[in-house]
Design a protein around this motif. Structure first.
Motif, PDB file in Angstrom:
ATOM      1  N   LEU A 355       0.805  -1.214   0.031  1.00 26.82           N
ATOM      2  CA  LEU A 355      -0.128  -0.018   0.035  1.00 26.82           C
ATOM      3  C   LEU A 355       0.878   1.259  -0.147  1.00 26.82           C
ATOM      4  O   LEU A 355       0.472   2.318  -0.867  1.00 26.82           O
ATOM      5  CB  LEU A 355      -0.945  -0.123   1.316  1.00 26.82           C
ATOM      6  CG  LEU A 355      -1.973   0.799   1.418  1.00 26.82           C
ATOM      7  CD1 LEU A 355      -3.208   0.651   0.098  1.00 26.82           C
ATOM      8  CD2 LEU A 355      -2.683   0.855   2.740  1.00 26.82           C
ATOM      9  N   VAL A 356       1.809   1.113   0.848  1.00 28.61           N
ATOM     10  CA  VAL A 356       2.716   2.358   1.032  1.00 28.61           C
ATOM     11  C   VAL A 356       3.660   2.609  -0.267  1.00 28.61           C
ATOM     12  O   VAL A 356       3.553   3.831  -0.942  1.00 28.61           O
ATOM     13  CB  VAL A 356       3.796   2.324   2.003  1.00 28.61           C
ATOM     14  CG1 VAL A 356       5.011   3.327   2.154  1.00 28.61           C
ATOM     15  CG2 VAL A 356       2.864   2.265   3.538  1.00 28.61           C
ATOM     16  N   ASN A 357       4.098   1.426  -0.967  1.00 31.58           N
ATOM     17  CA  ASN A 357       4.877   1.570  -2.014  1.00 31.58           C
ATOM     18  C   ASN A 357       3.812   1.991  -3.241  1.00 31.58           C
ATOM     19  O   ASN A 357       4.611   2.396  -4.280  1.00 31.58           O
ATOM     20  CB  ASN A 357       5.482   0.199  -2.698  1.00 31.58           C
ATOM     21  CG  ASN A 357       6.661  -0.248  -1.495  1.00 31.58           C
ATOM     22  OD1 ASN A 357       7.085   0.616  -0.863  1.00 31.58           O
ATOM     23  ND2 ASN A 357       6.832  -1.670  -1.672  1.00 31.58           N
ATOM     24  N   VAL A 364      -6.847   4.679   0.293  1.00 24.41           N
ATOM     25  CA  VAL A 364      -7.590   3.801   0.975  1.00 24.41           C
ATOM     26  C   VAL A 364      -8.169   4.397   2.223  1.00 24.41           C
ATOM     27  O   VAL A 364      -9.433   3.801   2.503  1.00 24.41           O
ATOM     28  CB  VAL A 364      -6.493   2.653   1.237  1.00 24.41           C
ATOM     29  CG1 VAL A 364      -7.276   1.637   2.329  1.00 24.41           C
ATOM     30  CG2 VAL A 364      -6.203   1.785   0.044  1.00 24.41           C
ATOM     31  N   GLU A 365      -7.539   5.230   2.859  1.00 24.94           N
ATOM     32  CA  GLU A 365      -8.153   5.685   3.887  1.00 24.94           C
ATOM     33  C   GLU A 365      -9.477   6.478   3.606  1.00 24.94           C
ATOM     34  O   GLU A 365     -10.355   6.204   4.440  1.00 24.94           O
ATOM     35  CB  GLU A 365      -7.186   6.721   4.988  1.00 24.94           C
ATOM     36  CG  GLU A 365      -7.488   7.295   6.133  1.00 24.94           C
ATOM     37  CD  GLU A 365      -6.572   8.242   6.927  1.00 24.94           C
ATOM     38  OE1 GLU A 365      -6.661   8.260   7.843  1.00 24.94           O
ATOM     39  OE2 GLU A 365      -5.711   8.608   6.120  1.00 24.94           O
ATOM     40  N   ALA A 366      -9.432   7.282   2.544  1.00 24.94           N
ATOM     41  CA  ALA A 366     -10.588   7.923   2.271  1.00 24.94           C
ATOM     42  C   ALA A 366     -11.514   7.292   1.790  1.00 24.94           C
ATOM     43  O   ALA A 366     -12.858   7.247   2.170  1.00 24.94           O
ATOM     44  CB  ALA A 366     -10.268   9.293   1.044  1.00 24.94           C
ATOM     45  N   THR A 367     -11.372   6.043   1.239  1.00 21.92           N
ATOM     46  CA  THR A 367     -12.358   5.115   0.719  1.00 21.92           C
ATOM     47  C   THR A 367     -12.902   4.299   1.607  1.00 21.92           C
ATOM     48  O   THR A 367     -14.057   4.194   1.821  1.00 21.92           O
ATOM     49  CB  THR A 367     -11.731   4.124  -0.156  1.00 21.92           C
ATOM     50  OG1 THR A 367     -10.919   4.796  -1.449  1.00 21.92           O
ATOM     51  CG2 THR A 367     -12.600   3.215  -0.983  1.00 21.92           C
ATOM     52  N   ALA A 377     -10.961  -1.694  -0.443  1.00 22.79           N
ATOM     53  CA  ALA A 377     -10.410  -0.483  -0.803  1.00 22.79           C
ATOM     54  C   ALA A 377      -9.108  -0.799  -1.122  1.00 22.79           C
ATOM     55  O   ALA A 377      -8.492  -0.298  -2.137  1.00 22.79           O
ATOM     56  CB  ALA A 377     -10.357   0.470   0.319  1.00 22.79           C
ATOM     57  N   ARG A 378      -8.226  -1.734  -0.352  1.00 22.44           N
ATOM     58  CA  ARG A 378      -6.835  -1.875  -0.754  1.00 22.44           C
ATOM     59  C   ARG A 378      -6.770  -2.615  -2.092  1.00 22.44           C
ATOM     60  O   ARG A 378      -5.964  -2.408  -3.068  1.00 22.44           O
ATOM     61  CB  ARG A 378      -6.181  -2.745   0.303  1.00 22.44           C
ATOM     62  CG  ARG A 378      -4.714  -3.147   0.101  1.00 22.44           C
ATOM     63  CD  ARG A 378      -4.276  -4.170   1.051  1.00 22.44           C
ATOM     64  NE  ARG A 378      -4.892  -5.414   1.014  1.00 22.44           N
ATOM     65  CZ  ARG A 378      -4.702  -6.516   0.301  1.00 22.44           C
ATOM     66  NH1 ARG A 378      -3.699  -6.205  -0.665  1.00 22.44           N
ATOM     67  NH2 ARG A 378      -5.327  -7.665   0.276  1.00 22.44           N
ATOM     68  N   LYS A 379      -7.744  -3.565  -2.310  1.00 26.88           N
ATOM     69  CA  LYS A 379      -7.720  -4.358  -3.573  1.00 26.88           C
ATOM     70  C   LYS A 379      -7.900  -3.438  -4.686  1.00 26.88           C
ATOM     71  O   LYS A 379      -6.923  -3.767  -5.934  1.00 26.88           O
ATOM     72  CB  LYS A 379      -8.752  -5.398  -3.521  1.00 26.88           C
ATOM     73  CG  LYS A 379      -8.939  -6.443  -4.800  1.00 26.88           C
ATOM     74  CD  LYS A 379     -10.129  -7.309  -4.777  1.00 26.88           C
ATOM     75  CE  LYS A 379     -11.448  -6.522  -4.934  1.00 26.88           C
ATOM     76  NZ  LYS A 379     -12.598  -7.329  -5.080  1.00 26.88           N
ATOM     77  N   THR A 402     -12.607   8.682  -7.654  1.00 24.29           N
ATOM     78  CA  THR A 402     -12.663   9.291  -6.538  1.00 24.29           C
ATOM     79  C   THR A 402     -12.746   8.261  -5.222  1.00 24.29           C
ATOM     80  O   THR A 402     -13.386   7.114  -5.821  1.00 24.29           O
ATOM     81  CB  THR A 402     -13.561  10.141  -6.033  1.00 24.29           C
ATOM     82  OG1 THR A 402     -14.956   9.788  -6.257  1.00 24.29           O
ATOM     83  CG2 THR A 402     -13.756  11.537  -7.115  1.00 24.29           C
ATOM     84  N   PRO A 403     -12.414   8.224  -4.062  1.00 27.68           N
ATOM     85  CA  PRO A 403     -12.610   7.325  -3.186  1.00 27.68           C
ATOM     86  C   PRO A 403     -14.100   6.991  -2.987  1.00 27.68           C
ATOM     87  O   PRO A 403     -14.309   5.771  -2.556  1.00 27.68           O
ATOM     88  CB  PRO A 403     -11.936   8.011  -1.876  1.00 27.68           C
ATOM     89  CG  PRO A 403     -10.878   8.756  -2.527  1.00 27.68           C
ATOM     90  CD  PRO A 403     -11.296   9.458  -3.752  1.00 27.68           C
ATOM     91  N   ARG A 404     -14.922   8.019  -3.160  1.00 24.81           N
ATOM     92  CA  ARG A 404     -16.129   7.844  -2.887  1.00 24.81           C
ATOM     93  C   ARG A 404     -16.885   6.595  -3.722  1.00 24.81           C
ATOM     94  O   ARG A 404     -17.784   5.669  -3.867  1.00 24.81           O
ATOM     95  CB  ARG A 404     -17.335   9.115  -2.975  1.00 24.81           C
ATOM     96  CG  ARG A 404     -18.623   9.017  -3.058  1.00 24.81           C
ATOM     97  CD  ARG A 404     -19.408  10.301  -2.809  1.00 24.81           C
ATOM     98  NE  ARG A 404     -19.128  10.763  -1.305  1.00 24.81           N
ATOM     99  CZ  ARG A 404     -19.838  11.612  -1.016  1.00 24.81           C
ATOM    100  NH1 ARG A 404     -20.587  12.449  -1.885  1.00 24.81           N
ATOM    101  NH2 ARG A 404     -19.612  12.252   0.369  1.00 24.81           N
TER     102      ARG A 404
END
Length: 510
Positions: A355-357, A364-367, A377-379, A402-404
């Motif tokens: 995730l960081v890379n 992901v946090e916003a999602t 979200a990560r997937k 967008t995350p939404r």
């Protein structure tokens, strides 16, 4: 004047480590995301037409007087505090003199012996989870130079070019240069430490919201200083061995390249020293295509720049109370935030590292904040969307989604209205500007067929077309049902629940 290259031989990396101890020094230049330049009111928009963001001050015209950008000073103080530095209570700018082909006033306004921040550190995490503390010597304010464009030739450099053009839009952009102390004792992990440091620094600057840290656009650039010294027979005595002659590989603009450039310079210098040659103190150019460095110019020492105090600028004297006020605006350190989010989301170390890379933590946090499960979200962000961003050569944040919208997509999958295959088609529509995932599903007619009668009719046709396969299933070879399921999914254009199709096939044949 370029230094003469004596040899481009390289020594095996393990042999370098057996004979020498690498010492690093990393200088990172950060373009601040202020609205105006460091000493004038010109804009800082990236990609503007050449020489449209200039004025008498940044063009160095006679009689033009600079004024310090207060927002840049604030950003510099916040960076210093985040790096655990001491903030200098009183300091001056200086003129750094040598020939700049793309700086019209022919000197750079910088800080020399009175930088804004000194004596800090940044703890960085290596790939195996160990932590290395990088000591920061200083962080100082200065201005960027313009940009030369060499036209003609194969390399894009001045050698072999037909002519050169200069764009002064970048001249005067606020810069913070962050300089480490010599990093010794890294051994075989020196290239990894260099990459991890620049990566951690980039994350910190992004969290501070002082720069967009776009390495590919030059808003974060790393100069990698590398030297080798003989390895002492007694490891405890290694620190007393004098430092070797260093080279400075300029303007390395990706994390991967930082690691590769350090490794290459270690093997190149190792070959020269083993052959009895001397390492020349010089700047070097990194070539991404070949993974090599080539000689630039003989490296100047500080006294060669003829520093003297800038007479047209007043000293910078941050008020102690103001500095403490800024300390209160610092965000949660990125490493602490990652650990907290990893625990909250239940991710493994590998999942969090991916995730960081991918620079997808904030997305992901916003999602998740929009209602999606962390795993979903990560997937999507580190899988399909990261693939598309890489293919288009853009950042994840530049994708037209967008995350939404990703949270809405995940909700459609969770509700069984679409499957992962259809979801990729929905992404196509959203990225093409066709509206929200719900809009795309409706307009394109992509919703999963859940009518058992429609599925049953398709299954009957598949059985009729594949009697041998159907008989195998009747004989107990359940795995053979996969061919029938595939035929049904193909007829339904992927708009069926494969699990439900399997249930109906087996009901008919077993």
């Amino acid at each position: 004047m370029s230094a003469t290259r004596v040899s481009d031989e390289v020594l095996d990396y393990d042999e370098v480590l057996a004979r020498f101890d690498p010492v690093l020094g990393l200088e990172v230049h950060v373009e601040l995301s202020t609205r105006t330049k460091m000493f004038c009111g010109c804009g800082t928009e990236f990609g503007a037409e050449p020489n449209t963001q200039v004025c008498p001050v940044c063009l160095g015209l006679p009689g033009a007087l600079p004024v310090v950008n207060a927002a840049a000073v604030e950003s510099a103080v916040r960076i210093g505090l985040a790096l655990h530095c001491d903030i200098t209570p009183w300091g001056r700018f200086a003129r750094k003199n040598y020939f700049y082909p793309d700086m019209p006033k022919n000197f750079q306004t910088s800080q020399y012996d009175e930088p804004i921040a000194t004596n800090g550190y940044l703890d960085v995490q290596l790939d195996d989870g160990t932590t290395y503390r990088v000591a920061i010597e200083r962080a100082h304010m200065e201005e960027d130079t313009g940009k030369s464009l060499h036209v003609g030739g194969a390399t894009g450099r001045i050698h072999g070019a037909d002519y050169s053009l200069v764009d002064y839009n970048r001249a005067g952009i606020p810069l913070i240069e962050i300089v480490t102390k010599p990093l010794a004792g890294t051994g075989e992990r020196a290239p990894e430490v260099a990459r991890a440091y620049v990566s951690a620094l980039r994350d910190l600057l992004r969290a501070l919201e002082v720069s967009d840290v776009r390495m590919e656009q030059g808003s974060l650039r790393c100069d990698a200083n590398v030297s080798l010294r003989p390895k002492a027979s007694d490891p405890l005595a290694q620190e007393s061995v004098p430092l070797g002659t260093r080279t400075e590989t300029k303007n390395v603009n990706s994390l991967r390249s930082v690691e590769r450039a350090v490794r290459y310079e270690m093997t190149r210098q190792g070959a020269r020293l083993t052959a009895g040659e001397k390492v020349v103190q010089e700047t070097r150019h990194w070539h991404e295509d070949s993974g090599l460095t080539t000689s630039g110019r003989i490296k100047s020492d500080a006294e060669d720049y003829r520093y003297f105090p800038e007479p047209d600028l007043v000293p910078v004297a941050p008020d102690a109370a103001w500095v403490e006020q800024l300390r209160g605006t610092l965000p949660e350190p990125p490493d602490q935030r990652r650990r907290r989010l990893q625990q909250d989301w239940g991710f493994t170390d590998l999942e969090m590292r991916d995730l960081v890379n991918a620079s997808a933590t904030e997305l992901v946090e916003a999602t998740v904040a929009e209602g999606a499960a962390p795993s979903a979200a990560r997937k999507w962000w580190t899988g399909e969307l990261a693939r598309r961003a890489n293919s288009d050569g853009v950042e994840l944040t530049e994708l037209a989604i967008t995350p939404r919208q990703i949270a809405e997509l995940a909700a459609l999958v969770d509700a069984g209205r679409i499957n992962d295959t259809i979801a990729r088609q929905v992404l196509d529509g959203v990225l093409a500007g066709e509206g929200s995932p719900e809009d795309v599903v409706t307009v394109r007619g992509l919703e999963v067929v859940s009518d058992d009668s429609a599925l049953g009719a398709a299954i009957d046709r598949a059985i009729e077309a594949n009697p041998d396969v159907a008989q195998k299933v009747r004989d107990g070879k359940v795995a053979a049902a996969g061919a029938l399921i595939g035929a049904v999914m193909k007829e339904m254009r992927g708009q069926a629940d494969a699990g439900r199709v399997r249930e109906l096939v087996l009901e008919r044949l077993t």
